[in-house]
Scaffold this active site. Structure first.
Site, PDB file in Angstrom:
ATOM      1  N   ASP A   1     -10.593   2.124   2.607  1.00 34.92           N
ATOM      2  CA  ASP A   1      -9.281   2.721   2.875  1.00 34.92           C
ATOM      3  C   ASP A   1      -8.852   2.312   4.285  1.00 34.92           C
ATOM      4  OD1 ASP A   1      -7.852   5.376   1.259  1.00 34.92           O
ATOM      5  OD2 ASP A   1      -7.070   4.840   3.241  1.00 34.92           O
TER       6      ASP A   1
ATOM      7  N   GLY B   1      -2.535   2.499  -2.918  1.00 30.84           N
ATOM      8  CA  GLY B   1      -1.131   2.172  -3.147  1.00 30.84           C
ATOM      9  C   GLY B   1      -0.232   3.004  -2.262  1.00 30.84           C
TER      10      GLY B   1
ATOM     11  N   SER C   1       1.259   2.251 -12.940  1.00 30.24           N
ATOM     12  CA  SER C   1       2.066   3.475 -12.885  1.00 30.24           C
ATOM     13  C   SER C   1       3.018   3.525 -14.075  1.00 30.24           C
ATOM     14  CB  SER C   1       2.889   3.478 -11.590  1.00 30.24           C
ATOM     15  OG  SER C   1       3.904   4.461 -11.630  1.00 30.24           O
TER      16      SER C   1
ATOM     17  N   TYR D   1       8.842  -0.550  -5.706  1.00 32.14           N
ATOM     18  CA  TYR D   1       7.610   0.103  -6.196  1.00 32.14           C
ATOM     19  C   TYR D   1       7.410  -0.194  -7.684  1.00 32.14           C
ATOM     20  CZ  TYR D   1       4.216   3.798  -7.284  1.00 32.14           C
ATOM     21  OH  TYR D   1       3.104   4.485  -7.715  1.00 32.14           O
TER      22      TYR D   1
HETATM   23  P1  NAD Z   1      -2.457   8.994  -2.026  1.00 31.85           P
HETATM   24  O1  NAD Z   1      -1.390   8.739  -1.018  1.00 31.85           O
HETATM   25  O2  NAD Z   1      -3.051  10.343  -2.118  1.00 31.85           O
HETATM   26  O3  NAD Z   1      -3.639   7.917  -1.868  1.00 31.85           O
HETATM   27  C1  NAD Z   1      -3.405   6.563  -1.586  1.00 31.85           C
HETATM   28  C2  NAD Z   1      -4.542   6.031  -0.723  1.00 31.85           C
HETATM   29  O4  NAD Z   1      -4.299   4.626  -0.456  1.00 31.85           O
HETATM   30  C3  NAD Z   1      -4.632   6.733   0.631  1.00 31.85           C
HETATM   31  O5  NAD Z   1      -5.956   7.153   0.908  1.00 31.85           O
HETATM   32  C4  NAD Z   1      -4.163   5.674   1.607  1.00 31.85           C
HETATM   33  O6  NAD Z   1      -4.723   5.791   2.916  1.00 31.85           O
HETATM   34  C5  NAD Z   1      -4.606   4.392   0.908  1.00 31.85           C
HETATM   35  N1  NAD Z   1      -3.869   3.251   1.446  1.00 31.85           N
HETATM   36  C6  NAD Z   1      -2.519   3.184   1.663  1.00 31.85           C
HETATM   37  N2  NAD Z   1      -2.205   2.030   2.276  1.00 31.85           N
HETATM   38  C7  NAD Z   1      -3.377   1.354   2.451  1.00 31.85           C
HETATM   39  C8  NAD Z   1      -3.691   0.100   3.052  1.00 31.85           C
HETATM   40  N3  NAD Z   1      -2.751  -0.671   3.615  1.00 31.85           N
HETATM   41  N4  NAD Z   1      -4.986  -0.295   3.068  1.00 31.85           N
HETATM   42  C9  NAD Z   1      -5.955   0.498   2.540  1.00 31.85           C
HETATM   43  N5  NAD Z   1      -5.709   1.697   1.958  1.00 31.85           N
HETATM   44  C10 NAD Z   1      -4.428   2.125   1.927  1.00 31.85           C
HETATM   45  O7  NAD Z   1      -1.796   8.581  -3.407  1.00 31.85           O
HETATM   46  P2  NAD Z   1      -2.320   8.634  -4.924  1.00 31.85           P
HETATM   47  O8  NAD Z   1      -1.295   9.359  -5.681  1.00 31.85           O
HETATM   48  O9  NAD Z   1      -3.745   9.039  -5.009  1.00 31.85           O
HETATM   49  O10 NAD Z   1      -2.159   7.089  -5.285  1.00 31.85           O
HETATM   50  C11 NAD Z   1      -3.236   6.305  -5.801  1.00 31.85           C
HETATM   51  C12 NAD Z   1      -2.652   5.230  -6.696  1.00 31.85           C
HETATM   52  O11 NAD Z   1      -2.030   5.856  -7.822  1.00 31.85           O
HETATM   53  C13 NAD Z   1      -1.565   4.384  -6.040  1.00 31.85           C
HETATM   54  O12 NAD Z   1      -1.721   3.033  -6.426  1.00 31.85           O
HETATM   55  C14 NAD Z   1      -0.268   4.943  -6.613  1.00 31.85           C
HETATM   56  O13 NAD Z   1       0.764   3.997  -6.625  1.00 31.85           O
HETATM   57  C15 NAD Z   1      -0.736   5.316  -8.009  1.00 31.85           C
HETATM   58  N6  NAD Z   1       0.081   6.290  -8.724  1.00 31.85           N
HETATM   59  C16 NAD Z   1       0.232   7.549  -8.254  1.00 31.85           C
HETATM   60  C17 NAD Z   1       1.016   8.461  -8.967  1.00 31.85           C
HETATM   61  C18 NAD Z   1       1.218   9.882  -8.509  1.00 31.85           C
HETATM   62  O14 NAD Z   1       2.049  10.581  -9.118  1.00 31.85           O
HETATM   63  N7  NAD Z   1       0.518  10.375  -7.518  1.00 31.85           N
HETATM   64  C19 NAD Z   1       1.615   8.055 -10.162  1.00 31.85           C
HETATM   65  C20 NAD Z   1       1.433   6.757 -10.617  1.00 31.85           C
HETATM   66  C21 NAD Z   1       0.657   5.878  -9.891  1.00 31.85           C
END
Ligand code: NAD
Length: 255
Positions: A36, A75, A115, A149
């Site tokens: 991360d 992400g 997603s 996105y």
């Molecule tokens: P979150 O923000 O809780 O976690 C995302 C993590 O990615 C964080 O720990 C962040 O520090 C890390 N990150 C961000 N930029 C980074 C970088 N440049 N280098 C390394 N790490 C980095 O979000 P989440 O909801 O757990 O998202 C996880 C995945 O799920 C993502 O790919 C997101 O697009 C996808 N997603 C989420 C949802 C939702 O509703 N939460 C829905 C569909 C898809």
């Protein structure tokens, strides 16, 4: 099943779906190398070339050059070039860069997080640039585009579908898949839901008749199965875990 603990690499391990998946895999006896931009075994910025190189170098060192699965989860949803750099090129760098470390595993697996937005409105020009692979042009284009996105997630699912059947993946016995979550209760979603207007727009764009927004453990369970030894035959798929949103949006013309 082998007696040795399986070794997994989880990107985005400091929060949300990545953190929950790391916890789940560890509770099942796995060894997880978290990656991360903060609070992880390997701290690396996956939006940058040098961060991706650091990730590969550090993971290779910590794992002694052998891992059993890659989970590309990191992400961001802010739009613009950073979203292209993390969601698409960061995920590809993770999958392609760590793939050689899978080759000695008896049950190698890989998965990424796409997603529900992969079936939302997207920018066709940006999609083509992403699929052609030119990162600097894609970063440039993302400065002007609206649906960045959604386009990165569509491109990621398309890349997985294209590549899963190639010699590097199927030919090497590696199932490669994605999951497509609907709305998941993580920091990412909380930030968006803080604003009443954004909340209403997002809820309308992702209708989830089965249960609505859910806790990240549900996505973690699906990821854990896809990279388990049990999954020997599912590959190239984007599995929607979205309470029915994809069916509402795309109807019964696809499956
Ligand atoms: P979150 O923000 O809780 O976690 C995302 C993590 O990615 C964080 O720990 C962040 O520090 C890390 N990150 C961000 N930029 C980074 C970088 N440049 N280098 C390394 N790490 C980095 O979000 P989440 O909801 O757990 O998202 C996880 C995945 O799920 C993502 O790919 C997101 O697009 C996808 N997603 C989420 C949802 C939702 O509703 N939460 C829905 C569909 C898809």
């Amino acid at each position: 099943m082998s007696d040795q603990a399986r070794v997994y690499v989880v990107t985005g391990a400091a929060s949300g779906i990545g953190m929950e998946t790391k916890r789940l895999l560890e509770s099942q006896g796995g060894r997880v190398i978290g990656v991360d931009i903060r609070d992880a075994e390997v701290v690396a910025d996956l939006s940058q070339h040098h961060g991706r190189a650091t990730m590969i170098e550090q993971v290779t060192k910590i794992s002694d050059g052998k891992i059993d699965a890659i989970l590309a989860i990191a992400g961001v949803d802010t739009g613009g070039p950073i979203t292209v750099a993390v969601n698409y090129y960061g995920a590809l760098a993770t999958l392609e860069g760590l793939r050689p470390l899978l080759l000695e595993s008896s049950a190698p697996r890989a998965v990424a997080v796409s997603s529900i937005t992969s079936v939302h409105l997207f920018d066709p020009q940006l999609l083509n640039v992403l699929l052609d692979g030119d990162e600097s042009l894609a970063l440039e284009k993302a400065k002007e585009e609206k649906f960045v996105y959604a386009t990165t997630k569509r491109a990621l699912s398309r890349w997985i579908r294209r590549n899963a059947i190639r010699s590097e993946w199927s030919g090497a016995g590696i199932p490669l898949n994605a999951i497509a979550p609907g709305l998941v209760k993580t920091e990412l979603l909380k930030r968006l839901f803080d604003d009443e207007g954004t909340r209403a727009r997002i809820s309308a764009g992702t209708p989830m008749p089965l249960g609505g927004p859910y806790e990240p453990i549900a996505a973690a369970e699906l990821l854990a199965w896809l990279i388990s030894e049990k999954n020997g035959h599912v590959t190239g798929q984007t599995i929607f875990i979205d309470g029915g949103a994809d069916v509402v949006i795309r109807g019964d013309s696809t499956w």
